[in-house]
Design a protein around this motif. Sequence first.
Motif, PDB file in Angstrom:
ATOM      1  N   SER A   1       7.224   9.210   4.892  1.00 48.73           N
ATOM      2  CA  SER A   1       7.762  10.544   4.678  1.00 48.73           C
ATOM      3  C   SER A   1       6.617  11.545   4.767  1.00 48.73           C
ATOM      4  O   SER A   1       5.470  11.175   5.024  1.00 48.73           O
ATOM      5  N   CYS A   2       6.936  12.812   4.561  1.00 47.02           N
ATOM      6  CA  CYS A   2       5.923  13.845   4.738  1.00 47.02           C
ATOM      7  C   CYS A   2       4.777  13.709   3.735  1.00 47.02           C
ATOM      8  O   CYS A   2       3.612  13.957   4.073  1.00 47.02           O
ATOM      9  N   LEU A   3       5.075  13.327   2.495  1.00 51.52           N
ATOM     10  CA  LEU A   3       4.051  13.231   1.457  1.00 51.52           C
ATOM     11  C   LEU A   3       3.697  11.795   1.089  1.00 51.52           C
ATOM     12  O   LEU A   3       2.555  11.535   0.683  1.00 51.52           O
ATOM     13  N   ILE A   4       4.642  10.874   1.178  1.00 47.96           N
ATOM     14  CA  ILE A   4       4.459   9.518   0.660  1.00 47.96           C
ATOM     15  C   ILE A   4       4.848   8.512   1.732  1.00 47.96           C
ATOM     16  O   ILE A   4       5.828   8.706   2.465  1.00 47.96           O
ATOM     17  N   SER A   5       4.076   7.431   1.825  1.00 44.66           N
ATOM     18  CA  SER A   5       4.370   6.325   2.747  1.00 44.66           C
ATOM     19  C   SER A   5       4.184   5.007   2.012  1.00 44.66           C
ATOM     20  O   SER A   5       3.421   4.916   1.057  1.00 44.66           O
ATOM     21  N   ARG A   6       4.877   3.985   2.510  1.00 45.53           N
ATOM     22  CA  ARG A   6       4.724   2.630   1.983  1.00 45.53           C
ATOM     23  C   ARG A   6       4.635   1.669   3.167  1.00 45.53           C
ATOM     24  O   ARG A   6       5.483   1.682   4.064  1.00 45.53           O
ATOM     25  N   SER A   7       3.595   0.833   3.176  1.00 46.10           N
ATOM     26  CA  SER A   7       3.431  -0.180   4.209  1.00 46.10           C
ATOM     27  C   SER A   7       3.017  -1.491   3.551  1.00 46.10           C
ATOM     28  O   SER A   7       2.528  -1.508   2.416  1.00 46.10           O
TER      29      SER A   7
ATOM     30  N   THR B   1       0.850  -1.194   0.000  1.00 44.75           N
ATOM     31  CA  THR B   1       0.000   0.000   0.000  1.00 44.75           C
ATOM     32  C   THR B   1       0.882   1.240   0.000  1.00 44.75           C
ATOM     33  O   THR B   1       1.732   1.406   0.877  1.00 44.75           O
ATOM     34  N   THR B   2       0.666   2.084  -0.990  1.00 45.17           N
ATOM     35  CA  THR B   2       1.368   3.371  -1.088  1.00 45.17           C
ATOM     36  C   THR B   2       0.386   4.485  -0.780  1.00 45.17           C
ATOM     37  O   THR B   2      -0.627   4.643  -1.470  1.00 45.17           O
ATOM     38  N   PHE B   3       0.669   5.250   0.264  1.00 44.30           N
ATOM     39  CA  PHE B   3      -0.162   6.392   0.642  1.00 44.30           C
ATOM     40  C   PHE B   3       0.501   7.663   0.121  1.00 44.30           C
ATOM     41  O   PHE B   3       1.726   7.816   0.195  1.00 44.30           O
ATOM     42  N   PHE B   4      -0.313   8.598  -0.364  1.00 43.17           N
ATOM     43  CA  PHE B   4       0.247   9.863  -0.840  1.00 43.17           C
ATOM     44  C   PHE B   4      -0.788  10.964  -0.688  1.00 43.17           C
ATOM     45  O   PHE B   4      -1.996  10.721  -0.746  1.00 43.17           O
ATOM     46  N   SER B   5      -0.283  12.178  -0.481  1.00 42.93           N
ATOM     47  CA  SER B   5      -1.143  13.333  -0.245  1.00 42.93           C
ATOM     48  C   SER B   5      -0.519  14.562  -0.877  1.00 42.93           C
ATOM     49  O   SER B   5       0.672  14.573  -1.217  1.00 42.93           O
ATOM     50  N   ALA B   6      -1.328  15.611  -1.023  1.00 42.59           N
ATOM     51  CA  ALA B   6      -0.844  16.866  -1.593  1.00 42.59           C
ATOM     52  C   ALA B   6      -0.202  17.757  -0.541  1.00 42.59           C
ATOM     53  O   ALA B   6       0.541  18.681  -0.889  1.00 42.59           O
ATOM     54  N   VAL B   7      -0.478  17.507   0.722  1.00 43.08           N
ATOM     55  CA  VAL B   7       0.101  18.291   1.818  1.00 43.08           C
ATOM     56  C   VAL B   7       0.750  17.329   2.798  1.00 43.08           C
ATOM     57  O   VAL B   7       0.419  16.135   2.817  1.00 43.08           O
ATOM     58  N   PRO B   8       1.680  17.788   3.633  1.00 41.19           N
ATOM     59  CA  PRO B   8       2.325  16.890   4.596  1.00 41.19           C
ATOM     60  C   PRO B   8       1.322  16.229   5.524  1.00 41.19           C
ATOM     61  O   PRO B   8       0.376  16.858   6.009  1.00 41.19           O
ATOM     62  N   VAL B   9       1.540  14.941   5.777  1.00 40.62           N
ATOM     63  CA  VAL B   9       0.660  14.146   6.633  1.00 40.62           C
ATOM     64  C   VAL B   9       1.220  14.166   8.050  1.00 40.62           C
ATOM     65  O   VAL B   9       2.420  13.993   8.261  1.00 40.62           O
ATOM     66  N   ASP B  10       0.331  14.361   9.036  1.00 46.16           N
ATOM     67  CA  ASP B  10       0.778  14.488  10.426  1.00 46.16           C
ATOM     68  C   ASP B  10       0.631  13.211  11.228  1.00 46.16           C
ATOM     69  O   ASP B  10       0.829  13.206  12.436  1.00 46.16           O
ATOM     70  N   HIS B  11       0.278  12.086  10.582  1.00 45.60           N
ATOM     71  CA  HIS B  11       0.075  10.823  11.287  1.00 45.60           C
ATOM     72  C   HIS B  11       0.600   9.687  10.419  1.00 45.60           C
ATOM     73  O   HIS B  11       1.055   9.909   9.289  1.00 45.60           O
ATOM     74  N   LEU B  12       0.548   8.475  10.954  1.00 45.35           N
ATOM     75  CA  LEU B  12       0.899   7.292  10.178  1.00 45.35           C
ATOM     76  C   LEU B  12      -0.355   6.813   9.461  1.00 45.35           C
ATOM     77  O   LEU B  12      -1.308   6.365  10.108  1.00 45.35           O
TER      78      LEU B  12
END
Length: 497
Positions: A403-409, A282-293
């Motif tokens: 990371s601030c914009l992108i995560s991988r789990s 699962t790749t999570f991504f956002s347009a603004v920095p994410v403040d949580h996991l």
Amino acid sequence: MSASSQGTTRPFKGSKNSSIQNPAMEVKIDQHFNAKVYTSGSTIAGHVAVRASKDTAFDNLDIVFVGISATRLDFVQQYPSHSFRPFLKIRMPIQESDLPGDRIFRAGSEYKIPFHFVVPHQLTIGACNHACLSQDVRERHLRLPPSLGAWEADDQAPDMTQIEYAINAKAIQLGNGAASKVMEAHHILKVLPSLPEDAPLDITFRDEWYKLSKTKTIRKSLFSSKTGQFTASAIQPNAVILSADGHKSSMTSVRINMEYAPSSAETAPPKINSVTGKLVSTTFFSAVPVDHLPNLGSRTNCESTPCLNYTTTHSLFTLPVESVSWMQQDASSRSRRDSGYSSTVMEGDASESDSSERRRRQSSKGKSSKKPKLSTVIHTTDIAIPFTVSNSNKKLFLPSFHSCLISRSYTLQLSLCVGPTNTAISLAVPLQIGVETIHEPQGHELPSFESALAQAEEEEADAYLQPRVIHAPMSGLHNDTALPGYNELSRRTIGVA
């Protein structure tokens, strides 16, 4: 919210190319080849070659090792379509002797400006300057993320995400209060930073991405009465550790604890037909920095700025279970042992309790005799399934990161087929993928904020606990020319006339 990658392009145009060079300027890296992978502590050395076709004046020359992440939201029109966030910028100091004295690259001459970088083990604290819900989130954001979108194999990330490392070189000319680039070169690198294994996640009922335990009713046939309750619980496995170049991976194993509570004592445990394992990326991504996991909490994102996710599934194993060894124990004794309440009572209270219990049994004797006798037996067993993930020329498993914009789990999906009706029991277990550390941090590297703070506290404690030596005052006549000390004044005897 899920996203699809069909019909989209990478946010970095041309980022699949290993280098973007200008005929007059080129970045050359020593002992580099297109498939080379750099990790934390790796040295990136080389030079910038300049061969100007005509005399070119410049004022400054910059050689920078940069890291930048970018996302693009194609399906959410009310938010910015593109988001770029630089997280790494290391500038190479250039000696004056390496540049022409008159600041003019002469036509027909070749200039070589050397550079030397080391991939850091973590980012500076300024790389994550937004608000975070916890210190753990900020610490994860200060780790280097792996390259995304620069690999020849499928890194299982959507086209709307990109993490790029590169060596940028440019010659700048100042004029009329503005700076203009007269020549530039760009060389993209593949970086797989060292990422250690973290502690297992604290999974609660609010974390909808995971399911560590599940109970199902077992029946002999579709319309028959139930024969018992079957519970499967999985323990989070150790992380799979990739080699520094990503070509090898370590083995790990997942343990599944099983418990069967039959309806009657004569019922034997059901047969476990098979166990299937799939790995969900699962790749999570956002347009603004994410403040949580983003992999913890609810699947439904109700925040003002959405965090999209992109998933892929890879089959790991399908194993038949020939036979397991069940252990039988008394459920009533186990429930008493597991109870957190004290059974100690006063003598009077005990006799009063016994008499009330005797009256309750006598009053319900007629009703209970009509019901079937319930079983107090529980059967338990467990199995351990070894597995690993392997990278190939077609599919690549990157390490888990945030990371601030992108995560991988990663989620290990387990499916057990139990009993004559093949009752399916599905579990979802978090799995970490890390990268080994082959270059330990050196003494000349800047320490992290936490390590520097811990070192300062340790030095302060050592200074406080050091022994103090107290010297006795020297005996002898006092020099009348010097002022007396405070101790001497306190010992002076004043005569009374």
